[in-house]
Design a protein around this motif. Structure first.
Motif, mmCIF file in Angstrom:
data_model
loop_
_atom_site.group_PDB
_atom_site.id
_atom_site.type_symbol
_atom_site.label_atom_id
_atom_site.label_comp_id
_atom_site.label_asym_id
_atom_site.label_seq_id
_atom_site.Cartn_x
_atom_site.Cartn_y
_atom_site.Cartn_z
ATOM 1 N N ALA A 1 5.320 -0.710 1.398
ATOM 2 C CA ALA A 1 4.451 0.407 1.027
ATOM 3 C C ALA A 1 3.042 0.241 1.593
ATOM 4 N N GLY A 2 2.787 -0.885 2.257
ATOM 5 C CA GLY A 2 1.478 -1.112 2.869
ATOM 6 C C GLY A 2 0.454 -1.750 1.964
ATOM 7 N N ASP A 3 0.865 -2.160 0.770
ATOM 8 C CA ASP A 3 -0.047 -2.802 -0.183
ATOM 9 C C ASP A 3 0.085 -4.318 -0.035
ATOM 10 N N MET A 4 -0.632 -4.886 0.936
ATOM 11 C CA MET A 4 -0.511 -6.317 1.202
ATOM 12 C C MET A 4 -1.087 -7.189 0.085
ATOM 13 N N PRO A 5 -2.209 -6.820 -0.520
ATOM 14 C CA PRO A 5 -2.684 -7.629 -1.658
ATOM 15 C C PRO A 5 -1.660 -7.659 -2.803
ATOM 16 N N GLY A 6 -1.011 -6.512 -3.047
ATOM 17 C CA GLY A 6 0.017 -6.473 -4.081
ATOM 18 C C GLY A 6 1.201 -7.348 -3.722
ATOM 19 N N ALA A 7 1.606 -7.299 -2.454
ATOM 20 C CA ALA A 7 2.712 -8.137 -1.998
ATOM 21 C C ALA A 7 2.365 -9.610 -2.155
ATOM 22 N N GLU A 8 1.144 -9.976 -1.774
ATOM 23 C CA GLU A 8 0.717 -11.376 -1.907
ATOM 24 C C GLU A 8 0.738 -11.814 -3.368
ATOM 25 N N ARG A 9 0.280 -10.930 -4.249
ATOM 26 C CA ARG A 9 0.257 -11.263 -5.672
ATOM 27 C C ARG A 9 1.658 -11.565 -6.197
ATOM 28 N N PHE A 10 2.622 -10.743 -5.810
ATOM 29 C CA PHE A 10 3.990 -10.972 -6.272
ATOM 30 C C PHE A 10 4.601 -12.220 -5.636
ATOM 31 N N LEU A 11 4.278 -12.481 -4.392
ATOM 32 C CA LEU A 11 4.830 -13.670 -3.736
ATOM 33 C C LEU A 11 4.304 -14.942 -4.390
ATOM 34 N N ARG A 12 3.053 -14.921 -4.791
ATOM 35 C CA ARG A 12 2.515 -16.093 -5.494
ATOM 36 C C ARG A 12 3.201 -16.275 -6.842
#
Length: 287
Positions: free
Chosen positions: A249-260
């Protein structure tokens, strides 16, 4: 029999008593294969995946001719996304006994997940030949055929499954995959929704609906869909799906948060590290 009682406790969900009995058995004989494998499974079920892998690996090393130990070892490697040793373990099972359908099915799934569709189809066909009535073998055969873009044969194999098991979420999810391959977005969405009605925990159906949301550029619906699921299921696998959804969806900060969160919950989930690296690269964070 302590062994049978331990398994009964494990099946009933009383892991504490099951572990007590398993430890008692291993206190008498540290090489007891059934107890080692049950302990590994109990550790895995409670989220202690490093310890579970170590336990099952030790069991496989001390019982090199045990197909059961190799099969469980392969499944544990596959769960953490460690494809190479998982493949070695599954192939070792088939060296011990080429007719163990579960290993053929697991190997096909693994090969499919790594994009080796030709090899996956070969293993799926072997599983279906070995045990024609195996539901798992028939499902993985359909998945492999569809991944190979052999839609006519995939549909031919799927139709009797749908007639025999109209209650099964996996079958409806495959109907959805066929619809998507035919560019039938409406039909795909309907099939995935039926799959979720049959099994609200179907990750395949949820991922299918998210993919359709993203396909029509409805990123908000896609992220809301996974956010809603996380309220009731925040497993590492579901968090990884959330990360992939947010990244798409283009939300890289959100993706990073979930990956952490994935890594905090289970540091053995190797795909999370690869995706996190991609997220950093997309943001120019090379260090």
């Amino acid at each position: 029999n302590d062994q049978l009682l331990a398994r009964a406790y494990a099946i009933s969900g009383d892991r504490g008593k099951a572990k007590e009995l398993v430890d008692t058995i291993l206190g008498r004989d540290r090489q007891d294969l059934d107890a080692q494998l049950l302990k590994g499974q109990l550790l895995f079920d409670e989220g202690n995946r490093d310890a579970s892998l170590s336990t099952v690996k030790a069991a496989a090393e001390s019982h090199p001719d045990s197909a059961e130990a190799q099969l469980l070892l392969g499944r544990m490697y596959a769960t953490r996304g460690d494809a190479a040793p998982a493949e070695v373990a599954f192939r070792e099972v088939l060296k011990i006994n080429p007719r163990i359908t579960a290993a053929q099915v697991e190997l096909s799934r693994l090969l499919l997940s790594t994009g080796r569709t030709v090899d996956s189809l070969q293993s799926a066909e072997e599983a279906a030949r070995t045990e024609p009535n195996s539901l798992d073998a028939r499902l993985v055969l359909v998945r492999s055929l569809l991944a190979s873009k052999d839609i006519p044969r995939g549909v031919k194999e799927m139709v009797p499954l749908l007639a025999q098991r109209p209650d099964l979420a996996d079958v409806h999810a495959l109907v959805g995959v066929v619809a998507v391959l035919k560019n039938d977005v409406t039909g795909g969405r309907s099939a995935f929704e039926r799959a979720l009605s049959a099994n609200p925990n179907s990750q395949e159906a949820l991922a299918g609906l998210i993919a359709l949301d993203l396909r029509v550029k409805n990123n908000g619906a896609a992220t809301k869909r996974i956010d809603d699921r996380l309220r009731t299921n925040s497993s590492p696998e579901m968090l990884l799906l959330a990360a992939r959804t947010y990244a798409a969806a283009g939300d890289m900060p959100g993706a990073e948060r979930f990956l952490r969160r994935v890594i905090d919950a289970d540091a053995t989930m190797l795909p999370a590290y690869g995706l996190l690296a991609q997220v950093y690269l997309s943001q120019g964070k090379l260090d």
